[in-house]
Scaffold this motif. Structure first.
Motif, short mmCIF file in Angstrom:
data_model
loop_
_atom_site.label_atom_id
_atom_site.label_comp_id
_atom_site.label_asym_id
_atom_site.label_seq_id
_atom_site.Cartn_x
_atom_site.Cartn_y
_atom_site.Cartn_z
N UNK A 145 0.85 -1.19 0.00
CA UNK A 145 0.00 0.00 0.00
C UNK A 145 0.89 1.24 0.00
N UNK A 146 0.65 2.11 -0.97
CA UNK A 146 1.39 3.37 -1.07
C UNK A 146 0.42 4.53 -1.00
N UNK A 147 0.86 5.66 -0.44
CA UNK A 147 0.03 6.86 -0.52
C UNK A 147 0.30 7.55 -1.85
N UNK A 148 -0.61 8.48 -2.21
CA UNK A 148 -0.47 9.22 -3.47
C UNK A 148 0.83 10.03 -3.49
N UNK A 149 1.31 10.41 -2.30
CA UNK A 149 2.57 11.16 -2.29
C UNK A 149 3.79 10.23 -2.08
N UNK A 150 3.58 8.97 -2.36
CA UNK A 150 4.74 8.09 -2.49
C UNK A 150 5.28 7.48 -1.21
N UNK A 169 -3.23 10.38 0.77
CA UNK A 169 -2.29 10.57 1.87
C UNK A 169 -3.02 10.74 3.20
N UNK A 170 -4.22 11.35 3.15
CA UNK A 170 -4.96 11.65 4.37
C UNK A 170 -5.41 10.38 5.11
N UNK A 171 -5.40 9.24 4.41
CA UNK A 171 -5.83 7.99 5.05
C UNK A 171 -5.01 7.70 6.31
#
Lengths: 138, 193
Positions: free
Chosen positions: B103-108, B164-166
């Protein structure tokens, strides 16, 4: 009265004044939440419909003639497992232990409570009695 | 939002009618093509020699899913698997077959690895989150945490990308997770932070 108290109670034919068997079990209709018949221990397990019982007395169950004892009808009377000891499952898929006893009205046959080791479940919550479990509403 | 379940807990659950009869065991969860909800279950016959059944149980047809049983109105709700459309395929990619994915966030930022899928029981089998084995930095490494997901999350590639907020709504157990998912999704919808 409780199922465990009523089990083995003598069934007496009042016309012949003779014993014709003992209570061996109960058939319960989950839709009406009531006992619809008694299982009778005789030569084999036969049925005495609740409507044919003269009185469900303290010491004996009376019936006007032994001819009222009959073979079970196909379906519920033949196949229904005993409530006593049966698993209790609510309609949301949660188990509630097993039925230790059943409190019923000896006049009407209405099931008042299912008793498990943990709780008293109102007889009106009865939804089904199947091979896997007694299902109760939440 | 209330009853949440881990998908792995469903495997092997007995399927019981409201009449109290057992009719099958759950074999596998079948996900909708986009992976955002449960389409239904494949089934095994009950008993020692119970093999796979041709019939399946769709989520729409069941009464309730609990910790001890899957409840169905009666045995007639089972349908032949060929009559069900919209399945991603229990084994194929693009479904909810995400166990083991990164699992990756949108900001990497890498958050961890998926170990389970969290399903909301009341709202049509909606997938509301993943249980992940956290990387160092999110929690002490290897600890399992619950990560909320947006309303819609298309599972396509080999990595799962989440907003990213997750990270701000990660929970440690199912008890508070329902509320966390709700807040997270509300925030995404309103665009506030």
């Amino acid at each position: 009265m409780r199922f465990t108290e009523a089990l083995k109670r003598e069934i007496v034919d009042t016309s012949a004044a003779s014993s014709i068997g003992r209570v061996a079990g109960f058939v319960v209709d989950p839709r009406t939440h009531a006992v619809t018949a008694l299982r009778v221990k005789k030569a084999d397990h036969d049925i005495l419909a609740w409507d044919d019982v003269s009185a469900f007395g303290v010491d004996a169950v009376t019936v006007d003639t032994a001819a009222r004892i009959r073979a079970p009808h196909q379906g519920v009377e033949a196949d229904q497992p005993s409530l006593l000891g049966h698993r209790v499952l609510d309609e949301r898929g949660v188990e509630h232990g097993a039925v230790d006893d059943v409190e019923f009205d000896p006049e009407s046959g209405t099931v008042r409570y299912l008793l498990t080791s943990r709780e008293e479940i109102d007889g009106a919550r009865l939804r089904g009695i199947g091979t896997w479990a007694v299902v109760v509403s939440v | 939002m209330s009853t949440l379940l881990r998908a792995t807990e469903l495997h092997g659950l007995v399927v019981v009618t409201l009449g109290g009869d057992e009719i099958a065991d759950v074999k596998d969860v079948v996900w909708r093509a986009a992976g955002g909800s449960v389409l239904g279950f494949t089934l095994n016959k009950r008993g020692l020699f119970g093999g796979p059944m041709k019939e399946v149980l769709t989520w729409a047809a069941l009464h309730w899913v609990g910790p001890d049983a899957v409840m169905v109105p009666d045995a007639t709700v089972l349908v032949h698997r060929d009559d069900v459309t919209g399945a991603g395929g229990a084994a194929g990619r693009g479904g909810g077959d995400v166990i083991g994915d990164d699992v990756l966030t949108e900001d990497g930022r890498r958050l961890g690895r998926v170990v389970d899928v969290i399903i909301e029981v009341e709202a049509s089998g909606d997938v509301v989150g993943y249980e992940i084995e956290a990387d160092e930095g999110l929690r002490s490494g290897g600890q399992r945490v619950l990560l909320p997901l947006p309303d819609t999350l298309a599972v396509s590639g080999e990595k799962l990308i989440v907003p990213a907020a997750a990270v701000d709504f990660v929970a440690d157990d199912l008890a508070g997770f329902g509320a966390a998912v709700e807040q997270f999704r509300t925030q995404l919808r309103t665009g506030t932070s």
